[in-house]
Scaffold this motif. Structure first.
Motif, PDB file in Angstrom:
ATOM      1  N   PRO A 136      -2.563  -0.933   8.341  1.00  0.00           N
ATOM      2  CA  PRO A 136      -3.098  -0.302   7.254  1.00  0.00           C
ATOM      3  C   PRO A 136      -4.566   0.742   7.703  1.00  0.00           C
ATOM      4  CG  PRO A 136      -2.791  -2.395   6.105  1.00  0.00           C
ATOM      5  CD  PRO A 136      -2.577  -2.245   7.891  1.00  0.00           C
ATOM      6  N   LYS A 137      -5.169  -0.054   8.732  1.00  0.00           N
ATOM      7  CA  LYS A 137      -6.213   0.836   9.317  1.00  0.00           C
ATOM      8  C   LYS A 137      -5.757   1.976  10.054  1.00  0.00           C
ATOM      9  CE  LYS A 137      -9.883  -2.668  10.212  1.00  0.00           C
ATOM     10  NZ  LYS A 137      -9.132  -4.032  10.060  1.00  0.00           N
ATOM     11  N   TYR A 149       0.588  -1.203  -0.136  1.00  0.00           N
ATOM     12  CA  TYR A 149      -0.054   0.166   0.144  1.00  0.00           C
ATOM     13  C   TYR A 149       0.942   1.266  -0.151  1.00  0.00           C
ATOM     14  CZ  TYR A 149      -4.076   2.678   1.099  1.00  0.00           C
ATOM     15  OH  TYR A 149      -5.138   3.731   1.277  1.00  0.00           O
ATOM     16  N   PRO A 189      -7.008   4.624  -3.169  1.00  0.00           N
ATOM     17  CA  PRO A 189      -8.037   4.355  -4.187  1.00  0.00           C
ATOM     18  C   PRO A 189      -8.213   5.745  -4.585  1.00  0.00           C
ATOM     19  CG  PRO A 189      -8.509   3.098  -2.373  1.00  0.00           C
ATOM     20  CD  PRO A 189      -7.278   3.738  -2.061  1.00  0.00           C
ATOM     21  N   GLN A 190      -8.273   6.782  -3.994  1.00  0.00           N
ATOM     22  CA  GLN A 190      -8.253   7.998  -4.487  1.00  0.00           C
ATOM     23  C   GLN A 190      -7.407   8.506  -5.358  1.00  0.00           C
ATOM     24  OE1 GLN A 190      -8.776  10.085  -0.527  1.00  0.00           O
ATOM     25  NE2 GLN A 190     -10.729  10.569  -0.629  1.00  0.00           N
ATOM     26  N   ALA A 216      -6.673  -1.718  -4.593  1.00  0.00           N
ATOM     27  CA  ALA A 216      -5.974  -0.889  -3.961  1.00  0.00           C
ATOM     28  C   ALA A 216      -6.131  -0.697  -2.450  1.00  0.00           C
ATOM     29  CB  ALA A 216      -5.773   0.585  -4.522  1.00  0.00           C
ATOM     30  N   ASP A 217      -7.383  -0.822  -1.954  1.00  0.00           N
ATOM     31  CA  ASP A 217      -7.944  -0.613  -0.615  1.00  0.00           C
ATOM     32  C   ASP A 217      -7.340  -1.714   0.184  1.00  0.00           C
ATOM     33  OD1 ASP A 217      -9.125   1.279   1.277  1.00  0.00           O
ATOM     34  OD2 ASP A 217     -10.567  -0.092   1.510  1.00  0.00           O
ATOM     35  N   LYS A 218      -7.082  -2.910  -0.354  1.00  0.00           N
ATOM     36  CA  LYS A 218      -6.724  -3.825   0.404  1.00  0.00           C
ATOM     37  C   LYS A 218      -5.591  -4.586   0.620  1.00  0.00           C
ATOM     38  CE  LYS A 218     -11.716  -6.045  -0.178  1.00  0.00           C
ATOM     39  NZ  LYS A 218     -11.884  -5.531  -1.230  1.00  0.00           N
ATOM     40  N   LYS A 249      -4.830   4.614   7.495  1.00  0.00           N
ATOM     41  CA  LYS A 249      -5.870   5.350   6.739  1.00  0.00           C
ATOM     42  C   LYS A 249      -6.404   6.475   7.583  1.00  0.00           C
ATOM     43  CE  LYS A 249      -6.648   1.355   3.878  1.00  0.00           C
ATOM     44  NZ  LYS A 249      -7.105   0.062   3.753  1.00  0.00           N
ATOM     45  N   ASP A 297     -12.411  -4.205  -6.796  1.00  0.00           N
ATOM     46  CA  ASP A 297     -12.797  -4.725  -5.388  1.00  0.00           C
ATOM     47  C   ASP A 297     -13.879  -5.822  -5.246  1.00  0.00           C
ATOM     48  OD1 ASP A 297     -14.927  -3.069  -5.700  1.00  0.00           O
ATOM     49  OD2 ASP A 297     -14.269  -1.681  -4.245  1.00  0.00           O
ATOM     50  N   LYS A 354      -6.322  10.228   6.594  1.00  0.00           N
ATOM     51  CA  LYS A 354      -7.603  11.201   6.658  1.00  0.00           C
ATOM     52  C   LYS A 354      -7.566  12.311   7.721  1.00  0.00           C
ATOM     53  CE  LYS A 354     -12.563  10.391   7.396  1.00  0.00           C
ATOM     54  NZ  LYS A 354     -13.806   9.556   7.921  1.00  0.00           N
ATOM     55  N   THR A 373      -6.098   8.839  -0.068  1.00  0.00           N
ATOM     56  CA  THR A 373      -5.989   7.166   0.257  1.00  0.00           C
ATOM     57  C   THR A 373      -5.502   6.875  -1.400  1.00  0.00           C
ATOM     58  OG1 THR A 373      -8.019   6.653  -0.368  1.00  0.00           O
ATOM     59  CG2 THR A 373      -7.514   7.214   1.797  1.00  0.00           C
TER      60      THR A 373
END
Lengths: 159, 75
Positions: A88-89, A16, A104-105, A73-75, A92, A51, A96, A102
């Motif tokens: 990763p949590k 990531y 995905p963005q 990407a998010d995973k 993220k 996804d 924010k 992020t």
């Protein structure tokens, strides 16, 4: 040939954080008015996966690969301090907090900025990934297409 | 100074300030002036380098209460 400068990035990593770095540089280069290509190979292909689960015919080994690799990407996991998914949590949350983007963005913005996202077809075969499983608008190519872009390129990175 | 457009990139992190600036600059014609507000600490070096590379001139920059302000004339 256009007179624009070009940036060519090979995204090999499926981490990531490394993919984030690649996509930040790519989006920055697009703002620099470069023609930008990200060539995704091996684990980097996972950044282009949709996804949701896409029903496609696969052999046993390919099915196992699909299950074990991050779907999109998010995973994706961190290269350091992944802590079985807790890392990763946390990152993220920090993204924010600092109003950063992020992964995905960043991928979405890359598409908006007309960055060419290329999937390496040879490694797609190895990992058993099919076109239907990757994002719309992705281009498919091999080493020759990458070299054609890179030999006249101004910025070349392998991440 | 006659400002033709303002980009508010306050609170945004890299690479957003230059992505937004580039988008706004595309809508201007040569000689027009863009004002950019940012709070990202890297913005000064980023925007200075970006303007030079694109052939634009950074007319002025100042810092006011933590907000970096730039005036860039399109080349």
């Amino acid at each position: 040939m256009s007179e624009k400068k070009t940036t060519n990035i090979i995204l090999f990593s499926g981490d990531y954080d490394k993919a984030m770095a690649a996509y930040i540089i790519a989006n920055g280069a697009a703002a620099y008015d470069h023609d930008v290509t990200i060539f995704h190979t091996f684990w980097g292909l996972n950044a282009l996966r949709k996804d949701e689960q896409i029903p496609v015919q696969k052999g046993f080994v390919e099915k196992v690969f699909s299950k074990m690799m991050p779907r999109g990407a998010d995973k994706m996991a961190l290269s350091k301090m992944n802590f079985a998914g807790f890392g990763p949590k946390m990152i993220k949350g920090v993204i924010k907090k600092h109003n950063a983007m992020t992964l995905p963005q960043l991928v979405e913005m890359a598409q908006e900025q007309d960055i060419k996202l290329v999937a390496c077809t040879m490694t797609m075969d190895l990992l058993g990934l099919q076109k239907e499983e990757l994002l719309d608008g992705v281009e498919y190519a091999g080493v020759a297409a990458y070299l054609a872009d890179a030999e006249n390129g101004n910025v070349n990175l392998f991440i | 100074m006659n400002v033709d457009k303002l980009v508010d990139a306050k609170g945004l992190a890299c690479p957003m300030p230059i992505v937004r600036t580039k988008k706004a600059m595309d809508g201007l014609s040569s000689g027009q002036i863009l004002e950019v507000h940012a709070t990202d600490k890297g913005a000064k070096n980023d925007l200075t380098a970006w303007a030079a590379s694109g052939g634009h001139s950074l007319l002025k920059h100042e810092e006011e209460a933590g907000v970096l302000k730039f005036w860039i004339q399109k080349g």
